[in-house]
Design a protein around this motif. Structure first.
Motif, PDB file in Angstrom:
ATOM      1  N   PRO A   1      24.717  32.085 -33.529  1.00  0.00           N
ATOM      2  CA  PRO A   1      23.857  31.225 -34.332  1.00  0.00           C
ATOM      3  C   PRO A   1      24.443  29.837 -34.572  1.00  0.00           C
ATOM      4  O   PRO A   1      23.723  28.917 -34.893  1.00  0.00           O
ATOM      5  CB  PRO A   1      23.702  31.988 -35.648  1.00  0.00           C
ATOM      6  CG  PRO A   1      24.776  32.995 -35.661  1.00  0.00           C
ATOM      7  CD  PRO A   1      25.203  33.239 -34.247  1.00  0.00           C
ATOM      8  N   VAL A   2      25.760  29.659 -34.388  1.00  0.00           N
ATOM      9  CA  VAL A   2      26.361  28.352 -34.626  1.00  0.00           C
ATOM     10  C   VAL A   2      26.365  27.482 -33.373  1.00  0.00           C
ATOM     11  O   VAL A   2      26.598  26.291 -33.459  1.00  0.00           O
ATOM     12  CB  VAL A   2      27.803  28.474 -35.174  1.00  0.00           C
ATOM     13  CG1 VAL A   2      27.791  29.118 -36.540  1.00  0.00           C
ATOM     14  CG2 VAL A   2      28.681  29.254 -34.223  1.00  0.00           C
ATOM     15  N   GLN A   3      26.132  28.068 -32.207  1.00  0.00           N
ATOM     16  CA  GLN A   3      26.138  27.284 -30.974  1.00  0.00           C
ATOM     17  C   GLN A   3      24.741  26.746 -30.709  1.00  0.00           C
ATOM     18  O   GLN A   3      23.798  27.497 -30.529  1.00  0.00           O
ATOM     19  CB  GLN A   3      26.595  28.139 -29.798  1.00  0.00           C
ATOM     20  CG  GLN A   3      26.756  27.346 -28.528  1.00  0.00           C
ATOM     21  CD  GLN A   3      27.336  28.195 -27.406  1.00  0.00           C
ATOM     22  OE1 GLN A   3      27.582  29.372 -27.570  1.00  0.00           O
ATOM     23  NE2 GLN A   3      27.543  27.577 -26.273  1.00  0.00           N
ATOM     24  N   PRO A   4      24.564  25.423 -30.693  1.00  0.00           N
ATOM     25  CA  PRO A   4      23.236  24.860 -30.476  1.00  0.00           C
ATOM     26  C   PRO A   4      22.787  25.076 -29.033  1.00  0.00           C
ATOM     27  O   PRO A   4      23.607  25.099 -28.111  1.00  0.00           O
ATOM     28  CB  PRO A   4      23.420  23.374 -30.776  1.00  0.00           C
ATOM     29  CG  PRO A   4      24.875  23.121 -30.599  1.00  0.00           C
ATOM     30  CD  PRO A   4      25.580  24.411 -30.899  1.00  0.00           C
ATOM     31  N   PRO A   5      21.479  25.264 -28.822  1.00  0.00           N
ATOM     32  CA  PRO A   5      20.990  25.502 -27.474  1.00  0.00           C
ATOM     33  C   PRO A   5      21.109  24.257 -26.597  1.00  0.00           C
ATOM     34  O   PRO A   5      20.900  23.140 -27.043  1.00  0.00           O
ATOM     35  CB  PRO A   5      19.535  25.896 -27.678  1.00  0.00           C
ATOM     36  CG  PRO A   5      19.157  25.339 -28.996  1.00  0.00           C
ATOM     37  CD  PRO A   5      20.417  25.283 -29.804  1.00  0.00           C
ATOM     38  N   ALA A   6      21.477  24.480 -25.342  1.00  0.00           N
ATOM     39  CA  ALA A   6      21.586  23.405 -24.354  1.00  0.00           C
ATOM     40  C   ALA A   6      21.132  23.940 -22.996  1.00  0.00           C
ATOM     41  O   ALA A   6      21.844  23.861 -22.015  1.00  0.00           O
ATOM     42  CB  ALA A   6      23.014  22.884 -24.278  1.00  0.00           C
ATOM     43  N   MET A   7      19.942  24.529 -22.977  1.00  0.00           N
ATOM     44  CA  MET A   7      19.438  25.140 -21.747  1.00  0.00           C
ATOM     45  C   MET A   7      18.981  24.091 -20.752  1.00  0.00           C
ATOM     46  O   MET A   7      18.550  23.003 -21.127  1.00  0.00           O
ATOM     47  CB  MET A   7      18.266  26.065 -22.055  1.00  0.00           C
ATOM     48  CG  MET A   7      18.635  27.289 -22.799  1.00  0.00           C
ATOM     49  SD  MET A   7      17.191  28.337 -23.048  1.00  0.00           S
ATOM     50  CE  MET A   7      17.943  29.662 -23.944  1.00  0.00           C
ATOM     51  N   HIS A   8      19.072  24.450 -19.492  1.00  0.00           N
ATOM     52  CA  HIS A   8      18.488  23.670 -18.404  1.00  0.00           C
ATOM     53  C   HIS A   8      17.239  24.433 -17.996  1.00  0.00           C
ATOM     54  O   HIS A   8      17.340  25.557 -17.498  1.00  0.00           O
ATOM     55  CB  HIS A   8      19.473  23.525 -17.248  1.00  0.00           C
ATOM     56  CG  HIS A   8      20.691  22.760 -17.642  1.00  0.00           C
ATOM     57  ND1 HIS A   8      20.722  21.388 -17.639  1.00  0.00           N
ATOM     58  CD2 HIS A   8      21.888  23.169 -18.095  1.00  0.00           C
ATOM     59  CE1 HIS A   8      21.904  20.994 -18.058  1.00  0.00           C
ATOM     60  NE2 HIS A   8      22.634  22.056 -18.350  1.00  0.00           N
ATOM     61  N   ILE A   9      16.082  23.850 -18.233  1.00  0.00           N
ATOM     62  CA  ILE A   9      14.820  24.564 -18.116  1.00  0.00           C
ATOM     63  C   ILE A   9      13.952  23.928 -17.041  1.00  0.00           C
ATOM     64  O   ILE A   9      13.694  22.719 -17.060  1.00  0.00           O
ATOM     65  CB  ILE A   9      14.065  24.542 -19.469  1.00  0.00           C
ATOM     66  CG1 ILE A   9      14.957  25.138 -20.561  1.00  0.00           C
ATOM     67  CG2 ILE A   9      12.744  25.280 -19.360  1.00  0.00           C
ATOM     68  CD1 ILE A   9      14.474  24.841 -21.968  1.00  0.00           C
ATOM     69  N   LEU A  10      13.490  24.763 -16.105  1.00  0.00           N
ATOM     70  CA  LEU A  10      12.542  24.329 -15.086  1.00  0.00           C
ATOM     71  C   LEU A  10      11.240  25.067 -15.347  1.00  0.00           C
ATOM     72  O   LEU A  10      11.179  26.296 -15.255  1.00  0.00           O
ATOM     73  CB  LEU A  10      13.070  24.654 -13.685  1.00  0.00           C
ATOM     74  CG  LEU A  10      12.142  24.337 -12.518  1.00  0.00           C
ATOM     75  CD1 LEU A  10      11.774  22.854 -12.488  1.00  0.00           C
ATOM     76  CD2 LEU A  10      12.799  24.743 -11.207  1.00  0.00           C
ATOM     77  N   LEU A  11      10.215  24.322 -15.748  1.00  0.00           N
ATOM     78  CA  LEU A  11       8.885  24.882 -15.990  1.00  0.00           C
ATOM     79  C   LEU A  11       8.069  24.656 -14.723  1.00  0.00           C
ATOM     80  O   LEU A  11       7.929  23.531 -14.262  1.00  0.00           O
ATOM     81  CB  LEU A  11       8.224  24.183 -17.183  1.00  0.00           C
ATOM     82  CG  LEU A  11       9.005  24.237 -18.490  1.00  0.00           C
ATOM     83  CD1 LEU A  11       8.359  23.339 -19.539  1.00  0.00           C
ATOM     84  CD2 LEU A  11       9.114  25.659 -18.993  1.00  0.00           C
ATOM     85  N   PHE A  12       7.531  25.717 -14.161  1.00  0.00           N
ATOM     86  CA  PHE A  12       6.857  25.658 -12.866  1.00  0.00           C
ATOM     87  C   PHE A  12       5.421  26.138 -12.987  1.00  0.00           C
ATOM     88  O   PHE A  12       5.173  27.291 -13.324  1.00  0.00           O
ATOM     89  CB  PHE A  12       7.627  26.513 -11.855  1.00  0.00           C
ATOM     90  CG  PHE A  12       6.978  26.624 -10.508  1.00  0.00           C
ATOM     91  CD1 PHE A  12       6.632  25.500  -9.778  1.00  0.00           C
ATOM     92  CD2 PHE A  12       6.720  27.868  -9.959  1.00  0.00           C
ATOM     93  CE1 PHE A  12       6.051  25.608  -8.533  1.00  0.00           C
ATOM     94  CE2 PHE A  12       6.137  27.990  -8.714  1.00  0.00           C
ATOM     95  CZ  PHE A  12       5.803  26.856  -7.998  1.00  0.00           C
ATOM     96  N   VAL A  13       4.475  25.239 -12.733  1.00  0.00           N
ATOM     97  CA  VAL A  13       3.050  25.612 -12.698  1.00  0.00           C
ATOM     98  C   VAL A  13       2.750  26.015 -11.255  1.00  0.00           C
ATOM     99  O   VAL A  13       2.728  25.186 -10.351  1.00  0.00           O
ATOM    100  CB  VAL A  13       2.141  24.448 -13.151  1.00  0.00           C
ATOM    101  CG1 VAL A  13       0.682  24.848 -13.042  1.00  0.00           C
ATOM    102  CG2 VAL A  13       2.477  24.044 -14.574  1.00  0.00           C
ATOM    103  N   HIS A  14       2.550  27.298 -11.049  1.00  0.00           N
ATOM    104  CA  HIS A  14       2.341  27.878  -9.723  1.00  0.00           C
ATOM    105  C   HIS A  14       0.843  27.887  -9.423  1.00  0.00           C
ATOM    106  O   HIS A  14       0.094  28.631 -10.013  1.00  0.00           O
ATOM    107  CB  HIS A  14       2.894  29.302  -9.728  1.00  0.00           C
ATOM    108  CG  HIS A  14       2.797  30.001  -8.413  1.00  0.00           C
ATOM    109  ND1 HIS A  14       3.688  30.963  -8.050  1.00  0.00           N
ATOM    110  CD2 HIS A  14       1.942  29.892  -7.375  1.00  0.00           C
ATOM    111  CE1 HIS A  14       3.382  31.422  -6.857  1.00  0.00           C
ATOM    112  NE2 HIS A  14       2.321  30.785  -6.435  1.00  0.00           N
ATOM    113  N   ILE A  15       0.444  27.038  -8.502  1.00  0.00           N
ATOM    114  CA  ILE A  15      -0.961  26.960  -8.098  1.00  0.00           C
ATOM    115  C   ILE A  15      -1.124  27.787  -6.828  1.00  0.00           C
ATOM    116  O   ILE A  15      -0.430  27.539  -5.837  1.00  0.00           O
ATOM    117  CB  ILE A  15      -1.393  25.499  -7.878  1.00  0.00           C
ATOM    118  CG1 ILE A  15      -1.218  24.744  -9.197  1.00  0.00           C
ATOM    119  CG2 ILE A  15      -2.821  25.425  -7.371  1.00  0.00           C
ATOM    120  CD1 ILE A  15      -1.403  23.263  -9.106  1.00  0.00           C
ATOM    121  N   PRO A  16      -2.001  28.791  -6.835  1.00  0.00           N
ATOM    122  CA  PRO A  16      -2.147  29.684  -5.692  1.00  0.00           C
ATOM    123  C   PRO A  16      -2.475  28.944  -4.387  1.00  0.00           C
ATOM    124  O   PRO A  16      -3.181  27.944  -4.384  1.00  0.00           O
ATOM    125  CB  PRO A  16      -3.304  30.605  -6.089  1.00  0.00           C
ATOM    126  CG  PRO A  16      -3.333  30.548  -7.577  1.00  0.00           C
ATOM    127  CD  PRO A  16      -2.873  29.160  -7.945  1.00  0.00           C
TER     128      PRO A  16
END
Length: 136
Positions: free
Chosen positions: A23-38
């Motif tokens: 809980p003391v470590q702040p988040p530092a994520m590397h996030i790739l959001l992918f909109v997958h179009i068929p």
């Protein structure tokens, strides 16, 4: 004694117990959001990302498990109130480390959810992770 896992969930890492976020470590994520179009090569791109990069993968069926995680669930509070977390428990979605690299896929019926719920909050998601070295 092998345990079957649902499709779309990356295998549980061997060090899963060590991955519980402090809980003391702040988040530092590397996030790739992918909109997958068929029918546009999205499956190939998704496979390439997952096979070449060390990422935690959330398929479209489990995208809410990522959005409602303890690291930034407050950003998506309206969605998380409606979402049943039992699917995350059944899918064995483990706690993510605060510095994880994550690939979240929005496909099929989740594309509208991305444009109406996620896209308008991308700046708020960045505000959580970028100050600590992460990114969206």
């Amino acid at each position: 004694n092998a345990v079957a896992r649902p499709r779309g969930i990356s295998p549980m890492p061997q060090n899963a117990d060590a991955m519980v976020a402090s809980p003391v470590q702040p988040p530092a994520m590397h996030i790739l959001l992918f909109v997958h179009i068929p029918k546009t090569g999205g499956s190939s791109l998704s496979f390439w990302v997952r096979s070449r990069l060390r990422v935690h993968h959330f398929s479209y069926r489990f995208s809410e498990c990522f959005l409602c995680s303890s690291h930034h669930g407050h950003v998506f509070a309206s969605l998380c109130k409606l979402f049943k977390t039992s699917i995350c428990k059944r899918g064995r979605v483990w706690p993510l480390p605060p510095e994880a690299s994550v690939f979240v896929e929005f496909h099929s019926n989740k594309v509208m959810q991305f444009w109406t719920t996620v896209a308008p909050r991308i700046e708020a998601l960045r505000a959580v992770h970028e100050p600590n070295g992460g990114g969206v």
